[in-house]
Write a protein that holds these residues in place. Structure first.
Motif, PDB file in Angstrom:
ATOM      1  N   VAL A  87      23.731  22.443 -10.834  1.00 24.18           N
ATOM      2  CA  VAL A  87      25.001  22.853 -10.509  1.00 24.18           C
ATOM      3  C   VAL A  87      24.727  24.033  -9.478  1.00 24.18           C
ATOM      4  N   LEU A  88      23.737  24.845  -9.596  1.00 23.14           N
ATOM      5  CA  LEU A  88      23.501  25.958  -8.709  1.00 23.14           C
ATOM      6  C   LEU A  88      23.280  25.407  -7.298  1.00 23.14           C
ATOM      7  N   GLY A  89      22.521  24.368  -7.303  1.00 23.86           N
ATOM      8  CA  GLY A  89      22.369  23.494  -5.740  1.00 23.86           C
ATOM      9  C   GLY A  89      23.533  23.114  -5.151  1.00 23.86           C
ATOM     10  N   LEU A  90      24.589  22.570  -6.086  1.00 21.93           N
ATOM     11  CA  LEU A  90      25.640  22.394  -5.409  1.00 21.93           C
ATOM     12  C   LEU A  90      26.475  23.460  -5.052  1.00 21.93           C
ATOM     13  N   ARG A  91      26.588  24.453  -5.738  1.00 25.07           N
ATOM     14  CA  ARG A  91      27.445  25.781  -5.516  1.00 25.07           C
ATOM     15  C   ARG A  91      26.767  26.287  -3.973  1.00 25.07           C
ATOM     16  N   ASP A  92      25.512  26.427  -3.818  1.00 28.54           N
ATOM     17  CA  ASP A  92      24.851  26.758  -2.747  1.00 28.54           C
ATOM     18  C   ASP A  92      25.145  25.992  -1.459  1.00 28.54           C
ATOM     19  N   ARG A  93      25.343  24.696  -1.546  1.00 27.88           N
ATOM     20  CA  ARG A  93      25.611  23.650  -0.682  1.00 27.88           C
ATOM     21  C   ARG A  93      26.995  23.728  -0.249  1.00 27.88           C
ATOM     22  N   ALA A  94      27.947  24.154  -1.323  1.00 24.56           N
ATOM     23  CA  ALA A  94      29.459  24.059  -1.158  1.00 24.56           C
ATOM     24  C   ALA A  94      30.035  25.413  -0.711  1.00 24.56           C
ATOM     25  N   PRO A 275      39.315  44.782   5.493  1.00 26.23           N
ATOM     26  CA  PRO A 275      39.184  43.498   6.183  1.00 26.23           C
ATOM     27  C   PRO A 275      39.249  42.227   5.852  1.00 26.23           C
ATOM     28  N   ARG A 276      40.020  41.262   6.245  1.00 30.99           N
ATOM     29  CA  ARG A 276      39.994  39.962   5.849  1.00 30.99           C
ATOM     30  C   ARG A 276      38.731  39.321   6.557  1.00 30.99           C
ATOM     31  N   PRO A 277      38.316  38.237   5.757  1.00 31.29           N
ATOM     32  CA  PRO A 277      37.214  37.128   6.401  1.00 31.29           C
ATOM     33  C   PRO A 277      37.630  36.724   7.370  1.00 31.29           C
ATOM     34  N   GLN A 278      37.026  36.047   8.257  1.00 27.49           N
ATOM     35  CA  GLN A 278      37.093  35.338   9.409  1.00 27.49           C
ATOM     36  C   GLN A 278      37.790  34.082   8.975  1.00 27.49           C
ATOM     37  N   VAL A 279      37.239  33.453   7.935  1.00 26.14           N
ATOM     38  CA  VAL A 279      37.762  32.184   7.530  1.00 26.14           C
ATOM     39  C   VAL A 279      38.027  32.333   5.958  1.00 26.14           C
ATOM     40  N   ILE A 280      38.603  31.609   5.252  1.00 23.50           N
ATOM     41  CA  ILE A 280      38.470  31.488   3.676  1.00 23.50           C
ATOM     42  C   ILE A 280      37.856  30.316   3.404  1.00 23.50           C
ATOM     43  N   ALA A 281      36.582  30.565   2.660  1.00 28.51           N
ATOM     44  CA  ALA A 281      35.789  29.517   2.347  1.00 28.51           C
ATOM     45  C   ALA A 281      35.673  29.182   0.838  1.00 28.51           C
ATOM     46  N   LEU A 282      35.058  28.276   0.201  1.00 26.33           N
ATOM     47  CA  LEU A 282      34.924  27.943  -1.118  1.00 26.33           C
ATOM     48  C   LEU A 282      34.328  29.170  -1.636  1.00 26.33           C
ATOM     49  N   GLY A 283      33.133  29.735  -0.979  1.00 25.46           N
ATOM     50  CA  GLY A 283      32.843  30.791  -1.616  1.00 25.46           C
ATOM     51  C   GLY A 283      33.512  32.173  -2.092  1.00 25.46           C
ATOM     52  N   ASP A 284      34.595  32.059  -1.031  1.00 27.53           N
ATOM     53  CA  ASP A 284      35.494  33.266  -1.560  1.00 27.53           C
ATOM     54  C   ASP A 284      36.047  33.106  -2.954  1.00 27.53           C
ATOM     55  N   ASP A 343      23.789   3.939 -15.337  1.00 25.70           N
ATOM     56  CA  ASP A 343      24.699   3.670 -14.111  1.00 25.70           C
ATOM     57  C   ASP A 343      25.029   4.572 -13.546  1.00 25.70           C
ATOM     58  N   PRO A 344      24.656   5.189 -12.243  1.00 25.00           N
ATOM     59  CA  PRO A 344      25.114   6.164 -11.562  1.00 25.00           C
ATOM     60  C   PRO A 344      26.475   6.088 -11.208  1.00 25.00           C
ATOM     61  N   ALA A 345      26.944   4.801 -11.005  1.00 25.91           N
ATOM     62  CA  ALA A 345      28.349   4.628 -10.758  1.00 25.91           C
ATOM     63  C   ALA A 345      29.491   4.983 -11.858  1.00 25.91           C
ATOM     64  N   ARG A 346      28.829   5.250 -12.901  1.00 26.18           N
ATOM     65  CA  ARG A 346      29.712   5.796 -13.973  1.00 26.18           C
ATOM     66  C   ARG A 346      29.634   7.319 -14.296  1.00 26.18           C
ATOM     67  N   VAL A 347      28.988   8.075 -13.345  1.00 25.85           N
ATOM     68  CA  VAL A 347      29.104   9.318 -13.189  1.00 25.85           C
ATOM     69  C   VAL A 347      30.278   9.681 -12.604  1.00 25.85           C
ATOM     70  N   ARG A 348      31.083  10.687 -13.015  1.00 27.04           N
ATOM     71  CA  ARG A 348      32.530  11.066 -12.253  1.00 27.04           C
ATOM     72  C   ARG A 348      32.184  11.469 -10.926  1.00 27.04           C
ATOM     73  N   ALA A 349      32.937  11.155  -9.693  1.00 27.59           N
ATOM     74  CA  ALA A 349      32.673  11.156  -8.365  1.00 27.59           C
ATOM     75  C   ALA A 349      32.800  12.848  -8.169  1.00 27.59           C
ATOM     76  N   VAL A 350      33.286  13.717  -9.086  1.00 32.10           N
ATOM     77  CA  VAL A 350      33.252  15.038  -8.588  1.00 32.10           C
ATOM     78  C   VAL A 350      32.669  15.789 -10.024  1.00 32.10           C
ATOM     79  N   LEU A 351      32.112  17.267  -9.663  1.00 30.31           N
ATOM     80  CA  LEU A 351      31.660  18.035 -10.617  1.00 30.31           C
ATOM     81  C   LEU A 351      32.193  19.404 -10.391  1.00 30.31           C
ATOM     82  N   ASP A 352      32.578  20.033 -11.752  1.00 26.69           N
ATOM     83  CA  ASP A 352      32.893  21.175 -11.823  1.00 26.69           C
ATOM     84  C   ASP A 352      31.510  22.128 -11.734  1.00 26.69           C
ATOM     85  N   ILE A 353      31.758  23.165 -10.733  1.00 26.55           N
ATOM     86  CA  ILE A 353      30.431  24.010 -10.099  1.00 26.55           C
ATOM     87  C   ILE A 353      30.920  25.467 -10.689  1.00 26.55           C
ATOM     88  N   GLY A 354      31.929  25.705 -11.643  1.00 29.94           N
ATOM     89  CA  GLY A 354      32.160  26.998 -11.902  1.00 29.94           C
ATOM     90  C   GLY A 354      33.782  27.636 -11.314  1.00 29.94           C
TER      91      GLY A 354
END
Length: 354
Positions: A87-94, A275-284, A343-354
């Motif tokens: 999960v931490l890896g996905l958060r860092d990537r996203a 000040p506002r951020p330049q963009v709103i990102a998922l990290g916000d 079967d990896p295909a049975r894993v849901r296509a999204v994951l909750d990262i917090g």
């Protein structure tokens, strides 16, 4: 503070659904190996199984503990530490994914009656260098007509390749955008138009601020996967932000306007404050918005002038947002290995990262 009315029959049904899922999936003896009664109890007891760096970071662990909890709810014998690292890896990537900024078009659907004015969306979009197309029932247009126009706009964005954010603010049920009577199947159909050669929704971010929004996100993902075919596969699900966690209603201040707590925090933190951020990102959303929402129903505990934890004071007011990110084929394979799924295909296509 006025709050959104609690829909008890739907809440009971939602909790029962998740309970039955866990009972069906857990192997014998799982109840002793994984405390699934509450997320709070799990978060405390699972700390010993975490990597030291995460075990000592109370704030980060409380952010991802629900993600790990729900994975273990269906796969009780999976290693806690490995799931947390995943999960931490996905958060860092996203975290750098842009939700609002130049080149990211916005489509929004607002609750009729006392729902927010379109300028609540258009002004925010303009502040971040983009434009918003807002649908809301006003005048002689019927709710069905507004809903149909919104779904048509969603299909156009699904077919495009440029980034876009779709926002829904109003009333919701686990399987329906209640404000306009749009069932989850209709939204899935709009996201997977018939004239698409395949269904890659990786360029889309969906935001739902209504009751049971995390449940709706999960149901939408399941519907997208169900509709995919070998000829037209679901290459990627969209990213999704839910204003409420699983089996939870949303709350709002009700005055001249119906102002959802989640969206109110977004406006306050990312538009009004400077000040506002330049963009709103998922990290916000993973950071400042999540931090603000964690205060609802809880009271901070201070130690040496710093917040050392939180005390639960009103469970009904708790409204923790949830972020879902799409999983690649490689992600699903890796997660399947951790979970012991065949079967990896049975894993849901999204994951909750917090």
């Amino acid at each position: 503070m006025p709050v959104r009315r609690l829909v008890w029959p739907m809440l009971v049904l939602c909790l029962l659904t998740w309970s039955l899922r866990g009972q069906a999936a857990d192997p014998p003896g799982a109840a002793e190996s994984v405390p699934v009664e509450t997320i709070e109890r799990f978060a405390e007891q699972a700390r010993a199984a975490l990597p030291p760096s995460l075990a000592s970071d109370q704030k980060l662990w409380r952010q991802i503990a629900p993600s790990v909890f729900w994975l273990l709810h269906d796969h009780a014998n999976a290693p806690v530490g490995d799931l947390a690292e995943f999960v931490l890896g996905l958060r860092d990537r996203a975290k750098g994914r842009i939700v609002l900024g130049p080149g990211v078009d916005v489509v929004a659907l607002l609750d009729p009656a006392r729902g927010l004015d379109p300028k609540q969306i258009t002004t925010l979009a303009e502040a971040y260098g983009t434009a918003a197309a807002v649908a809301k029932q006003e005048g002689s247009q019927s709710r069905q007509e507004v809903g149909d126009d919104f779904l048509a706009a969603v299909s156009q964005r699904a077919l495009a390749t440029s980034p876009a954010t779709i926002i829904v603010l109003g009333h919701g049920l686990p399987l329906e955008i209640q404000s306009y009577g749009i069932p989850v199947a209709r939204l899935a159909e709009a996201l997977m138009p018939a004239d698409a050669t395949s269904h890659d929704l990786s360029h889309l971010t969906l935001i739902f601020d209504d009751c049971y929004s995390a449940d709706f996100c999960l149901a939408l993902t399941d519907e997208l996967q169900k509709r995919a075919t070998a000829a037209k596969p679901l290459v990627s699900a969209p990213a999704m932000i839910a204003g409420t966690s699983r089996c939870r209603v949303g709350h709002a201040d009700v005055g001249a306007k119906f102002v959802p707590h989640f969206w109110a925090e977004v406006i306050e933190l990312l538009y009004i404050r400077t000040p506002r951020p330049q963009v709103i990102a998922l990290g916000d959303f993973l950071g400042r918005v999540d931090n603000a929402m964690y205060g609802y129903g809880r009271r901070p505990v201070f130690s040496s002038g710093r917040i050392s934890g939180y005390q639960l004071i009103n469970p009904e007011m708790v409204q923790d947002p949830v972020i879902f990110v799409p999983l690649t084929a490689e992600d699903r394979k890796a997660l399947a290995e951790i979970l012991g799924a065949e079967d990896p295909a049975r894993v849901r296509a999204v994951l909750d990262i917090g």
